[in-house]
Design an enzyme around this catalytic site. Sequence first.
Site, short mmCIF file in Angstrom:
data_model
loop_
_atom_site.label_atom_id
_atom_site.label_comp_id
_atom_site.label_asym_id
_atom_site.label_seq_id
_atom_site.Cartn_x
_atom_site.Cartn_y
_atom_site.Cartn_z
CE1 TYR A 1 13.33 5.74 4.82
CE2 TYR A 1 12.77 3.43 4.84
CZ TYR A 1 12.40 4.74 4.99
OH TYR A 1 11.10 5.05 5.30
CE LYS B 1 11.66 4.24 1.46
NZ LYS B 1 10.48 4.55 2.27
CD GLU C 1 4.07 10.76 2.32
OE1 GLU C 1 4.14 9.83 1.49
OE2 GLU C 1 5.02 11.53 2.56
CG LEU D 1 8.69 8.38 -0.49
CD1 LEU D 1 10.08 8.99 -0.30
CD2 LEU D 1 8.60 7.06 0.22
N1 PDD Z 1 7.53 3.28 3.58
N2 PDD Z 1 5.11 7.48 2.19
C1 PDD Z 1 6.04 7.30 3.15
C2 PDD Z 1 6.30 8.41 4.12
C3 PDD Z 1 6.75 6.09 3.23
O1 PDD Z 1 7.69 5.90 4.16
C4 PDD Z 1 6.44 5.06 2.30
C5 PDD Z 1 7.19 3.75 2.31
C6 PDD Z 1 5.46 5.29 1.32
C7 PDD Z 1 5.11 4.27 0.26
O2 PDD Z 1 6.18 4.14 -0.64
P1 PDD Z 1 6.42 2.76 -1.42
O3 PDD Z 1 5.15 2.43 -2.10
O4 PDD Z 1 7.52 3.09 -2.34
O5 PDD Z 1 6.80 1.73 -0.38
C8 PDD Z 1 4.81 6.52 1.29
C9 PDD Z 1 8.34 2.07 3.70
C10 PDD Z 1 7.60 0.85 3.32
C11 PDD Z 1 8.95 2.02 5.08
O6 PDD Z 1 9.40 3.06 5.56
O7 PDD Z 1 9.02 0.94 5.69
#
Ligand code: PDD
Length: 282
Positions: A33, A149, A182, A207
């Site tokens: 996703y 992801k 994270e 991620l």
């Molecule tokens: N989440 N780490 C994890 C485990 C995440 O699921 C996300 C993003 C991030 C930050 O990644 P980015 O800056 O590319 O959004 C780090 C999204 C927002 C979600 O699952 O809704």
Amino acid sequence: MSRFAYVNSGFLPHRDACVHIEDRGFQFGDAVYEVWGVRDGHLLDEQGHFDRLYRSLDQLDILFERSQYSLLVTIHELLRRNRIRNGLVYLQISRGVAPRDHAFPQANIAPTVVLTAKRFNFDAAAQRAEHGIRVITQDDERWGRCDIKSVNLLPNVLAKQAAREEGAYEAWLVDGSGLVTEGSSTTAWIVSRDGELITRPLDNHILPGITRKTVIAIAKSMSIPLVERAFSPEEAHSSREAFITSASSFVMPVVQIDDKIIANGTPGSLSLSLRNEYLRAQ
Ligand code: PDD
């Protein structure tokens, strides 16, 4: 106003949109996703999220032939139909529908594509940023390929739920060596006593955050010293500032980690200026 979703090749009222019971995303979590923030009708970090999407698909050998351009046209049509100019777009792509068998299906099956969009209250987020958020720490119980992801988010879901139950906004995950990987859905950062910006280096344990990448570029342009290394909750407790980043939280100051107040309990100045720069740069 009725909301619309997109499934495979058409738009449907949100309440009627569904996928097949034998979809491999549902049966096995065999899906990836992406999430984009949308501001004034523009996708934030548009290209970075597309690049990561195609990498995730490639890593899982999901044969997806639709171009980025075609997806982008559909995303903008979805936003238009839902009359959303500020919000979030979610895209899920599973390997497709096939009789249940753990191994990949023999026949070439079409991946399932789902797109949804919702409004996002930027003012509420700005208010949250003014006060800062609280995070708790939790054991990182995820698999070894967190760089993909995928929709396998059960450990993330449980960690976020634990945070909610303690009245916190996010859970920072801690690996077997006692170091923060994270957040359950965000990247974790601290600012050291010496003013260095610290975040964990990219590897299979986290991620590769797209917001992280943009914030690193902003920090470099502001000549802020940056060190990519892991840190412990104890180091975070005594840091000068802490914050999280993601497509939906941008840069969000952290003012408490577990029961420890960070600095004086108000958002740090570097966190706030990175937030402003991030929003200004988009
Ligand atoms: N989440 N780490 C994890 C485990 C995440 O699921 C996300 C993003 C991030 C930050 O990644 P980015 O800056 O590319 O959004 C780090 C999204 C927002 C979600 O699952 O809704």
